[in-house]
Design an enzyme around this catalytic site. Sequence first.
Site, mmCIF file in Angstrom:
data_model
loop_
_atom_site.group_PDB
_atom_site.id
_atom_site.type_symbol
_atom_site.label_atom_id
_atom_site.label_comp_id
_atom_site.label_asym_id
_atom_site.label_seq_id
_atom_site.Cartn_x
_atom_site.Cartn_y
_atom_site.Cartn_z
ATOM 1 N N LYS A 1 -37.372 -49.521 -35.160
ATOM 2 C CA LYS A 1 -35.956 -50.386 -35.228
ATOM 3 C C LYS A 1 -36.248 -51.113 -36.512
ATOM 4 O O LYS A 1 -35.344 -51.390 -37.319
ATOM 5 C CB LYS A 1 -35.496 -51.384 -34.113
ATOM 6 C CG LYS A 1 -34.370 -52.208 -34.342
ATOM 7 C CD LYS A 1 -34.097 -53.124 -33.171
ATOM 8 C CE LYS A 1 -32.679 -53.419 -33.287
ATOM 9 N NZ LYS A 1 -32.230 -54.494 -31.947
ATOM 10 N N HIS B 1 -41.277 -57.648 -33.684
ATOM 11 C CA HIS B 1 -40.268 -58.412 -34.011
ATOM 12 C C HIS B 1 -40.570 -58.998 -35.587
ATOM 13 O O HIS B 1 -41.444 -59.421 -35.997
ATOM 14 C CB HIS B 1 -40.023 -59.865 -33.118
ATOM 15 C CG HIS B 1 -39.515 -59.488 -31.537
ATOM 16 N ND1 HIS B 1 -39.748 -60.340 -30.713
ATOM 17 C CD2 HIS B 1 -38.947 -58.372 -31.438
ATOM 18 C CE1 HIS B 1 -38.945 -59.969 -29.770
ATOM 19 N NE2 HIS B 1 -38.432 -58.585 -29.906
ATOM 20 N N HIS C 1 -34.601 -51.217 -21.068
ATOM 21 C CA HIS C 1 -35.221 -52.467 -21.708
ATOM 22 C C HIS C 1 -35.883 -53.540 -20.885
ATOM 23 O O HIS C 1 -36.715 -54.379 -21.379
ATOM 24 C CB HIS C 1 -34.015 -53.281 -22.368
ATOM 25 C CG HIS C 1 -34.297 -53.662 -23.752
ATOM 26 N ND1 HIS C 1 -34.789 -52.620 -24.836
ATOM 27 C CD2 HIS C 1 -34.609 -54.865 -24.517
ATOM 28 C CE1 HIS C 1 -35.168 -53.409 -26.017
ATOM 29 N NE2 HIS C 1 -34.870 -54.731 -25.669
ATOM 30 N N ARG D 1 -40.094 -50.042 -26.910
ATOM 31 C CA ARG D 1 -38.814 -49.770 -26.526
ATOM 32 C C ARG D 1 -38.979 -48.345 -26.164
ATOM 33 O O ARG D 1 -39.632 -47.609 -26.393
ATOM 34 C CB ARG D 1 -37.866 -49.531 -27.938
ATOM 35 C CG ARG D 1 -37.643 -51.326 -28.364
ATOM 36 C CD ARG D 1 -36.683 -51.183 -29.710
ATOM 37 N NE ARG D 1 -36.538 -52.345 -30.206
ATOM 38 C CZ ARG D 1 -37.466 -52.987 -31.156
ATOM 39 N NH1 ARG D 1 -38.670 -52.324 -31.313
ATOM 40 N NH2 ARG D 1 -37.195 -54.066 -31.485
ATOM 41 N N ARG E 1 -39.967 -53.679 -21.396
ATOM 42 C CA ARG E 1 -40.247 -54.294 -22.419
ATOM 43 C C ARG E 1 -40.118 -55.978 -22.028
ATOM 44 O O ARG E 1 -41.209 -56.461 -22.540
ATOM 45 C CB ARG E 1 -39.219 -54.048 -23.668
ATOM 46 C CG ARG E 1 -39.640 -54.700 -25.098
ATOM 47 C CD ARG E 1 -38.632 -53.955 -26.013
ATOM 48 N NE ARG E 1 -38.432 -54.923 -27.422
ATOM 49 C CZ ARG E 1 -39.323 -54.734 -28.295
ATOM 50 N NH1 ARG E 1 -40.569 -53.905 -28.218
ATOM 51 N NH2 ARG E 1 -39.335 -55.433 -29.555
ATOM 52 N N TYR F 1 -39.558 -65.761 -24.999
ATOM 53 C CA TYR F 1 -40.568 -65.621 -23.831
ATOM 54 C C TYR F 1 -41.416 -66.835 -23.790
ATOM 55 O O TYR F 1 -42.359 -66.859 -23.186
ATOM 56 C CB TYR F 1 -41.307 -64.349 -24.224
ATOM 57 C CG TYR F 1 -40.439 -63.076 -24.142
ATOM 58 C CD1 TYR F 1 -40.065 -62.564 -22.906
ATOM 59 C CD2 TYR F 1 -40.272 -62.491 -25.737
ATOM 60 C CE1 TYR F 1 -39.137 -61.193 -23.143
ATOM 61 C CE2 TYR F 1 -39.517 -61.246 -25.453
ATOM 62 C CZ TYR F 1 -38.911 -60.681 -24.410
ATOM 63 O OH TYR F 1 -38.127 -59.495 -24.402
#
Length: 325
Positions: free
Chosen positions: A220, A298, A272, A197, A275, A307
Site C-alpha cells: 500500500k 506505516h 484485517h 495485510r 494484522r 497500538y
Amino acid sequence: MIKQLSDGRWLVDIEPVKGRRHRKRFATKGEAKRFEAHIRNRYATNPDWAPPKKDTRRLKDLVDTWYLLHGQTLTDGERRRNSLYGVCERLGNPVAAKLTGNKYTEERGKALKAGTSGKTLNNQLGYLRAVYNELFRLEEIDYTNPLARVRMLKLQERELSYLSVEEIEILFKSIQETAQLPHAYMVAQVCLSTGCRWGEAQALTPGRVKNGSVTFVNTKSKRTRTIPISEDLEARLHAHFRKHGLFSNCAPAFEKALKRSGIQLPKGQATHVLRHTFASHFMMNGGNILTLQKILGHSSLAMTMRYAHLSRDHLKDAISLGPKI
C-alpha cells in the site's frame, strides 16, 4: 524534449509555440511523456492561441484529466477514480471551477444523513482535494482549490479489535474445518506471524520466502519490506507451494470460517483482524513502537500509535504519580 536529471527525475522542456515554454519535473518517464503529449495536443487544438476561455469543464471531466495525468500511476488510482465518480454524481456534476465549499458541505450533510459513513466521506473529500491540487500543480487549472477550507468530519475513533490466544485457536480450527481452498490456513498464518495485510500475504511467491524472512512487494505504501519468520513457517510455506502452487483468492474461505467460529468483530474487520492481532500482541509482549511501525509498513508513526496503549509501560506514570486515595 524529455531528459533524465541527475536526481533521477525526468524533465519536460518544450516550446510548442514560440514564447510559450513549458518546463516540468516528474518522478517517472511515463508521467513526463503524458504531460508532453497533453501540452502538445492542447496547442494543436488551439493553434492561434486566442485569450483563454473560461474553464467550463465539469467535475467528472476534471477527474478524468487527473486520472490521465496522475491517478493511473497510483496503486489505488482506479479505485479513487470510481469513488470520485460517485461524488460527481452526488454533487450533480457541476462546473468544476464553480464548486464551492458551502455547496460541497451541504451535499455531504445529505449523504451523511442518508447513511454514508463519515470515514467514506472524509476519504472522498481527501481524494477530491488531491484532484484540484494536482491539476493546479500541473498548470491544468489556473484557480486554487475551492475545497481547501472544508474541514474533515470529526469522527469517533474506532476501537481496534484483536483476537485473544483462545480466539486464535478457535479461528484456526474453524479454518481447517470449513475452508474449501487449501490456501486460507497458510495465508492466515503469514498474516498472524508478520502483521501483513491479507493481499500482501496472498501475493507471496516461493522466491520471496528465503533466508528466514518473507518479502512483501507492491504494498500500500509502495515500499518493499522484509519481515523475519520462523524456520518452521518458512519450511511449511515452501512445502505448501510445492504441493498446491501459488496462493489463490482465499479471503472468502477465511471469512466463511470466521463466521462459523462465532467470533464477533466490528464491520469491515474480517481479514484485517489478523494484522491488528499481531500488532496488539507485539505491544502487549513488550515490543517497541518504532519497530512495529517498520514491520507494519506505516508511513506515519501516528498510524502505529493506535497500538501504543497496549504496551505494559504505556502511561504507567498515571499510577505512580497520580493522587493517592
